[in-house]
Design a protein around this motif. Structure first.
Motif, PDB file in Angstrom:
ATOM      1  N   SER A  21      37.095  53.215  30.388  1.00  0.00           N
ATOM      2  CA  SER A  21      36.174  54.124  29.708  1.00  0.00           C
ATOM      3  C   SER A  21      34.773  53.530  29.741  1.00  0.00           C
ATOM      4  O   SER A  21      34.603  52.313  29.731  1.00  0.00           O
ATOM      5  N   VAL A  23      31.106  54.405  27.747  1.00  0.00           N
ATOM      6  CA  VAL A  23      30.305  55.220  26.840  1.00  0.00           C
ATOM      7  C   VAL A  23      28.836  55.056  27.187  1.00  0.00           C
ATOM      8  O   VAL A  23      28.335  53.931  27.290  1.00  0.00           O
ATOM      9  N   LYS A  75      31.538  63.578  24.412  1.00  0.00           N
ATOM     10  CA  LYS A  75      31.684  62.192  23.969  1.00  0.00           C
ATOM     11  C   LYS A  75      30.792  61.237  24.750  1.00  0.00           C
ATOM     12  O   LYS A  75      30.780  60.043  24.476  1.00  0.00           O
ATOM     13  N   THR A  77      31.217  60.100  27.623  1.00  0.00           N
ATOM     14  CA  THR A  77      32.132  59.069  28.106  1.00  0.00           C
ATOM     15  C   THR A  77      32.626  59.400  29.502  1.00  0.00           C
ATOM     16  O   THR A  77      33.005  60.535  29.785  1.00  0.00           O
ATOM     17  N   TYR A  79      35.414  58.274  32.461  1.00  0.00           N
ATOM     18  CA  TYR A  79      36.723  57.648  32.562  1.00  0.00           C
ATOM     19  C   TYR A  79      37.082  57.384  34.024  1.00  0.00           C
ATOM     20  O   TYR A  79      36.631  58.092  34.927  1.00  0.00           O
TER      21      TYR A  79
END
Length: 124
Positions: A21, A23, A75, A77, A79
């Motif tokens: 992940s 961020v 988010k 984010t 992945y």
């Protein structure tokens, strides 16, 4: 300026899976193209997968069919789902961000504007 913080690395046996992940934060992070690169000891940093600002994806040949890159804009984010891992996938994995359409010409480190600190992936 964009800040990137990775997580999810670790040690896994060959054939296993990991999900990385990343961020993102910063004023324009939601507009950026983002991707994953990796660097093994003694090797140059190489691209793994990227998700461009227009939604298009690009994968290195070594990642095709095994890795999947996705993004949750709410988010902020990014992945990287990594399946069927091999020992040669062992490396430090870096989250990367670039300007819109930064990766339209492929996975080139010169097109990256911001880097995360990296997360270690070890496959044995």
């Amino acid at each position: 300026h964009v800040q990137l913080v990775e997580s999810g690395g670790g040690s896994v046996q060959a054939g296993g899976s990991l999900r990385l992940s990343c961020v993102a934060s910063g004023y324009t992070s939601e507009l950026c193209s983002m991707g994953w690169f990796r660097q093994a000891p003694g090797n140059e940093r190489e691209g793994v997968a990227a998700l461009d600002s227009d939604g298009s994806t690009v994968y290195a040949d070594s990642a095709k069919g095994r890795f999947t890159i996705t993004r949750d804009n709410d988010k902020k984010t990014l992945y990287l789902q990594m399946d069927s891992l091999k020992p040669e996938d062992s490396a430090i994995y870096y989250c990367a961000a670039g300007h819109p359409l930064a990766f339209e010409c492929g996975l080139r480190t010169k097109d990256v504007s911001w880097w995360g600190q990296g997360t270690q992936v070890t496959v044995s």
